[in-house]
Design a protein around this motif. Structure first.
Motif, PDB file in Angstrom:
ATOM      1  N   ASP A  43       0.818  -1.206   0.000  1.00 42.40           N
ATOM      2  CA  ASP A  43       0.000   0.000   0.000  1.00 42.40           C
ATOM      3  C   ASP A  43       0.856   1.262   0.000  1.00 42.40           C
ATOM      4  N   PHE A  44       2.042   1.191   0.582  1.00 43.05           N
ATOM      5  CA  PHE A  44       2.917   2.360   0.690  1.00 43.05           C
ATOM      6  C   PHE A  44       4.021   2.314  -0.371  1.00 43.05           C
ATOM      7  N   TYR A  45       4.363   3.488  -0.900  1.00 42.17           N
ATOM      8  CA  TYR A  45       5.466   3.581  -1.855  1.00 42.17           C
ATOM      9  C   TYR A  45       6.101   4.959  -1.772  1.00 42.17           C
ATOM     10  N   VAL A  46       7.317   5.063  -2.299  1.00 41.00           N
ATOM     11  CA  VAL A  46       8.026   6.347  -2.373  1.00 41.00           C
ATOM     12  C   VAL A  46       8.626   6.462  -3.770  1.00 41.00           C
ATOM     13  N   ILE A  47       8.612   7.667  -4.326  1.00 41.55           N
ATOM     14  CA  ILE A  47       9.210   7.933  -5.629  1.00 41.55           C
ATOM     15  C   ILE A  47      10.259   9.024  -5.458  1.00 41.55           C
ATOM     16  N   GLY A  82      -6.737   1.493  -3.275  1.00 38.60           N
ATOM     17  CA  GLY A  82      -7.414   0.362  -3.898  1.00 38.60           C
ATOM     18  C   GLY A  82      -8.127   0.775  -5.167  1.00 38.60           C
ATOM     19  N   HIS A  83      -8.394  -0.212  -6.035  1.00 37.72           N
ATOM     20  CA  HIS A  83      -9.088   0.004  -7.306  1.00 37.72           C
ATOM     21  C   HIS A  83      -8.354   1.010  -8.189  1.00 37.72           C
ATOM     22  N   GLY A  84      -7.011   1.047  -8.098  1.00 35.81           N
ATOM     23  CA  GLY A  84      -6.210   1.925  -8.941  1.00 35.81           C
ATOM     24  C   GLY A  84      -5.960   3.308  -8.376  1.00 35.81           C
ATOM     25  N   THR A 124      -4.219   5.019 -11.443  1.00 39.04           N
ATOM     26  CA  THR A 124      -3.340   4.256 -12.327  1.00 39.04           C
ATOM     27  C   THR A 124      -4.121   3.130 -12.993  1.00 39.04           C
ATOM     28  N   TYR A 125      -3.942   3.016 -14.304  1.00 36.94           N
ATOM     29  CA  TYR A 125      -4.571   1.935 -15.064  1.00 36.94           C
ATOM     30  C   TYR A 125      -3.464   1.026 -15.586  1.00 36.94           C
TER      31      TYR A 125
END
Length: 199
Positions: A43-47, A82-84, A124-125
């Motif tokens: 669920d978590f991210y870093v860019i 969730g769901h993109g 996001t798709y």
């Protein structure tokens, strides 16, 4: 006679078994393979990303400020809903050269810096397992500093962006993004290129 035939048959079988090696090898038990679960993104991210700003021309009091292209860096902290959908906090730092033009005076150049904070909603798709496209929109707050022109201003507005992400593996993705801002300043729009790390 029947006993003799039976005994002869048993003896023959035993002799054949001894001649063939004799030992009876026990059957190995069936080994159950562990279940394979599909990898799901955290669920978590870093860019972490580098950026290039396009620059823009704006009016400031009696002067015209013309910003050229410049460079900087940024960091996005994201949480997938969730769901993109995901929500992100974005920070970026950028710098460029700004030319001030006042009627009747020679143009002057000065260095400008920009500190931008934003809260974005991202969708996001996933086109394939490794390729996704996304769109984002949010609210941003920007601090603009041009010391030589005695400018230390802040402004807020909205930002809109589109981009692509390419998965390298389950942990890392390469991300490219174009972003437009409604804030009127010599910074202009931005192009980002970075790496996403999924926790």
């Amino acid at each position: 006679m029947k006993k003799f035939v039976l005994m002869t048959s048993v003896a023959s079988l035993m002799a054949l078994q001894l001649h063939a090696g004799g030992d009876i090898v026990p059957v190995e038990p069936v080994v159950e393979l562990p279940e394979v679960h599909e990898h799901t993104e955290s669920d978590f991210y870093v860019i972490v990303k580098g950026l290039r700003i396009a620059g823009d021309k704006v009016h400031h009091e009696e002067a015209t400020l013309d910003g050229d292209s410049g460079y900087g860096f940024g960091i996005d902290l994201g949480y997938r809903l969730g769901h993109g959908f995901a929500v992100e906090y974005d920070f970026s730092y950028a710098t460029n050269t700004v030319t001030e033009t006042v009627e009747g005076h020679e143009p002057e150049e000065a260095d400008a810096t920009y500190y931008t904070h934003a809260i974005d909603l991202v969708y996001t798709y996933e086109l394939t397992e490794t390729l996704g496209v996304f769109a984002k929109a949010g609210y941003e707050y920007e601090i603009e500093e041009i010391e030589d022109y005695h400018i230390d201003a802040d402004d807020n507005g909205f930002n809109y962006g589109v981009g692509v992400e390419v998965a390298v593996d389950h942990t890392y993705k390469v991300v490219a993004e174009y972003e437009h801002s409604t804030i009127d300043g010599p910074r202009g729009n931005s192009i980002f290129l970075g790496v996403m790390y999924n926790f």
